[in-house]
Every structure is written in C-alpha cells, then in structure tokens.
Design an enzyme around this catalytic site. Structure first.
Site, PDB file in Angstrom:
ATOM      1  N   HIS A  60      81.075  36.339  43.513  1.00 25.12           N
ATOM      2  CA  HIS A  60      81.606  36.434  42.149  1.00 25.12           C
ATOM      3  C   HIS A  60      82.502  35.238  41.863  1.00 25.12           C
ATOM      4  CE1 HIS A  60      82.377  38.486  38.403  1.00 25.12           C
ATOM      5  NE2 HIS A  60      83.665  38.204  38.524  1.00 25.12           N
ATOM      6  N   HIS A  95      86.127  36.271  33.055  1.00 23.90           N
ATOM      7  CA  HIS A  95      84.847  36.330  33.762  1.00 23.90           C
ATOM      8  C   HIS A  95      83.872  37.266  33.064  1.00 23.90           C
ATOM      9  CE1 HIS A  95      86.078  40.093  36.368  1.00 23.90           C
ATOM     10  NE2 HIS A  95      86.592  40.154  35.167  1.00 23.90           N
ATOM     11  N   CYS A 128      78.057  36.176  36.048  1.00 26.00           N
ATOM     12  CA  CYS A 128      79.332  35.511  36.365  1.00 26.00           C
ATOM     13  C   CYS A 128      79.199  33.991  36.497  1.00 26.00           C
ATOM     14  CB  CYS A 128      79.961  36.131  37.614  1.00 26.00           C
ATOM     15  SG  CYS A 128      79.086  35.805  39.172  1.00 26.00           S
TER      16      CYS A 128
END
Length: 345
Positions: A307, A319, A258
């Site tokens: 994240h 993402h 990420c």
C-alpha cells in the site's frame, strides 16, 4: 504553526453521488474507533473477515499491476525486435540480390582460364582492363559475403530474442488472468459475507464509511511545505482527486487504486515513477522516520509494501484505501496498516 482545513468539494451533487456509490458498495471503515457499538456479537468477526478479504484483494491488485506493467514493457520490446528484424531482413534480401548479380557476372566472364583468354583475345589491352575489373569485383563479392553473413546472424539473434520475449509475454498474460480471478474471487467472498448481514447491519457499515469520508473533509493538514516542487505538484494533483472511487487496477483520472493514484499524480507533475507500490518503495530517497516526512512524500505501508499514499501533513495520509472507498485523508495511526518508510522524490 498555522493550519487549515481541507475545503469540501465544490459540487454537492457529485459528492452525493459518490456517497451513494460508497453506500451501495457497503465498504468497511479502516477506522474502528469511529464505529458505533454493534448489537450482534458475531458482527465484529464478519467485519474482520471482510476487512481481511479487502486487504488480500488490494495486495493481489498490486501484483496484478506489476504483471500488467511487465506485459506492457514486453509488448514494446517484442514490437521493437520484430520491427528491427523485418528491416534487417529487407536489407539482407537486397544484399543477397546484389551477390547474385555479381556471381552471374563472374560466371559469364570466367568460362576460360585467364591466360588462355589473354592468348585468344583480339584486344589484349581490353582484356587486361576487364581482368582487373573482375579482380576488384571478386574483392567486392568477398566483402558483400561477409556483410551478408553478419547480418544473417543478427537477424537470427533478434528473431530468437523476440521469440523469447513472446514466451515471457504469454506467461505474464497468464499471470494477469490468474491475479484478476483472484481479486474478483476475494471481492465476491466479501460481498457474500455482506449479503449475509441484516439490512440494519449493512446500513451501519455504510454509515461508518460515510463517516470516514466526512472526517476526510474536516482533516486538518497544517501548512508545512513540500520538500520539492515536483512533490508539491504531485500532491496538489492527488488532492484534486479526493472523492474519486477506489477501483482495483485503475490509474485515473476518475478512479484509482493506491499506486494508481500516486503514479498518476506524479505523471501530472511531469515525473515518471513505477506503477506498483513495491516498486515505488525502492525509488527516491528513503525517509525512515514518520516525523521527518513532508507533504507530498510517498508513504509505504504494510510489511509486504502493498500500500502507498501521500503524506498530507499533521499525521494524515492521502490515499485510495480499499474497494468501495473513496480517495480521502485519514489518520495514519488509525489506518490499520503499519508504516514502513517514506519516499521523497
């Protein structure tokens, strides 16, 4: 407001290969609303366990990324300190040689008391000139000694600093190894659970993942402008990576985790940002309201800030979500991760 759909990737063969990779990885969808009902009542529990293991693996990945970034910084610091210490040691050696030459010259000329030397000298004027030169030499020697002592202390301090950094580096490398084992262990546990399912159940899970990818291709983003040119450039770079696989610890250009995606994308825009999601959460301008986000703003997710992705517009996040998945667009509301805040760079 006008809207547009994100165009599909130009290479059908590449998309097919990535879909096969995702199916082989048997990754789970983070959008349970899209999943078909499963006949096995225990399946939901197994899927939840695997989801949790993947989440724990991604959380450990961010810690691994932080340790890796720290190790890289320490390596540079150690190299710089050692290089500087080596250069100063070389200068120290030259200074010591000069001091030795001065001392030898004084020894050769200083065997008798100066008044006796003047009395015995056949050339008093020449002796007085020589004595004056020796006095200047003594002053120079004192200055050289002071410089030598100062440089000696500096070299010693730099060596001590380098030794301390090396110790920190050793500890950080151990942390890297521990986090790597933890991540691999989580992924192995998830794979073991997947292997315990029937072929039909695994195929259903793979289909859910493929459905999420197809949904990404149809994502309606709108045409809202980014808050800055650099954010727009970074977002554009990230969009070019849609379909690339998630790989823990990867930062492009062909695979990402990420924060690897977000840091890589801003790098393409000529902007350097920290490597980890936790560090990225603390930069730029914080945007607390989801409704205030602009395309290209970072989105920080999960309570531990583990994240990160790009706000893509129309309630969508771009993402790299989890092991086995691809870089894609997803609804923030259906991502299964709580929104914490946005970051505008």
């Amino acid at each position: 407001m006008a809207s547009h759909r994100r165009p599909k990737q130009s290479s059908h063969a590449y998309a097919t290969a990535l879909t096969a990779t995702a199916a082989a990885a048997v990754a789970l969808s983070t959008q349970p609303a899209l999943a078909d009902p499963l006949p096995d009542p225990n399946k939901k529990g197994v899927q939840a366990q695997i989801d949790r293991l993947y989440e724990e693996a991604t959380q450990a990945t961010e810690k691994y990324n932080g340790a890796k970034e720290k190790a890289g910084q320490l390596e540079k610091q150690v190299k710089s300190l050692q290089s500087t210490a080596a250069r100063r040691q070389s200068g120290l050696n030259n200074l010591r040689n000069r001091l030795g030459s001065i001392a030898a010259a004084q020894y050769r000329s200083g065997g008798l008391d100066p008044s006796v030397q003047l009395l015995l000298s056949s050339d008093p004027n020449g002796f007085l000139e020589k004595a004056a030169a020796l006095d200047r030499l003594s002053t120079q020697q004192l200055s050289e000694l002071q410089r030598y002592e100062t440089q000696q202390r500096e070299v010693q301090q730099q060596r001590q600093q380098a030794a301390g950094k090396l110790k920190d580096l050793e500890s950080t490398r151990k942390e890297l190894g521990d986090k790597k084992k933890e991540i691999q262990g989580k992924l192995a546990q998830a794979q073991k659970l997947l292997n315990g399912l029937t072929a039909k159940e695994r195929a259903e899970i793979a289909e859910n993942e493929q459905r999420a990818n197809r949904s990404s291709e149809r994502a309606v983003l709108g045409n809202e402008a980014s808050a800055s040119q650099r954010a727009a450039a970074a977002f554009s770079a990230a969009k070019s990576r849609v379909g690339m696989p998630y790989v823990w610890g990867a930062s492009g250009p062909s695979s990402f985790d990420c924060s690897g995606l977000t840091s890589w994308a801003f790098q393409q825009a000529g902007v350097s940002i920290p490597r980890t999601s936790q560090a990225q959460a603390g930069i730029g301008t914080r945007i607390n309201a989801l409704s205030a986000l602009k395309p290209g703003d970072l989105i920080i997710m999960r309570t531990d800030l583990s994240h990160v992705g790009f706000y893509a517009g129309n309630g969508q996040i771009l993402h790299s979500p989890k092991p086995g998945a691809q870089v894609r667009y997803e609804s923030i509301a259906q991502s299964g991760m709580p929104f914490m805040w946005g970051v505008r760079i």
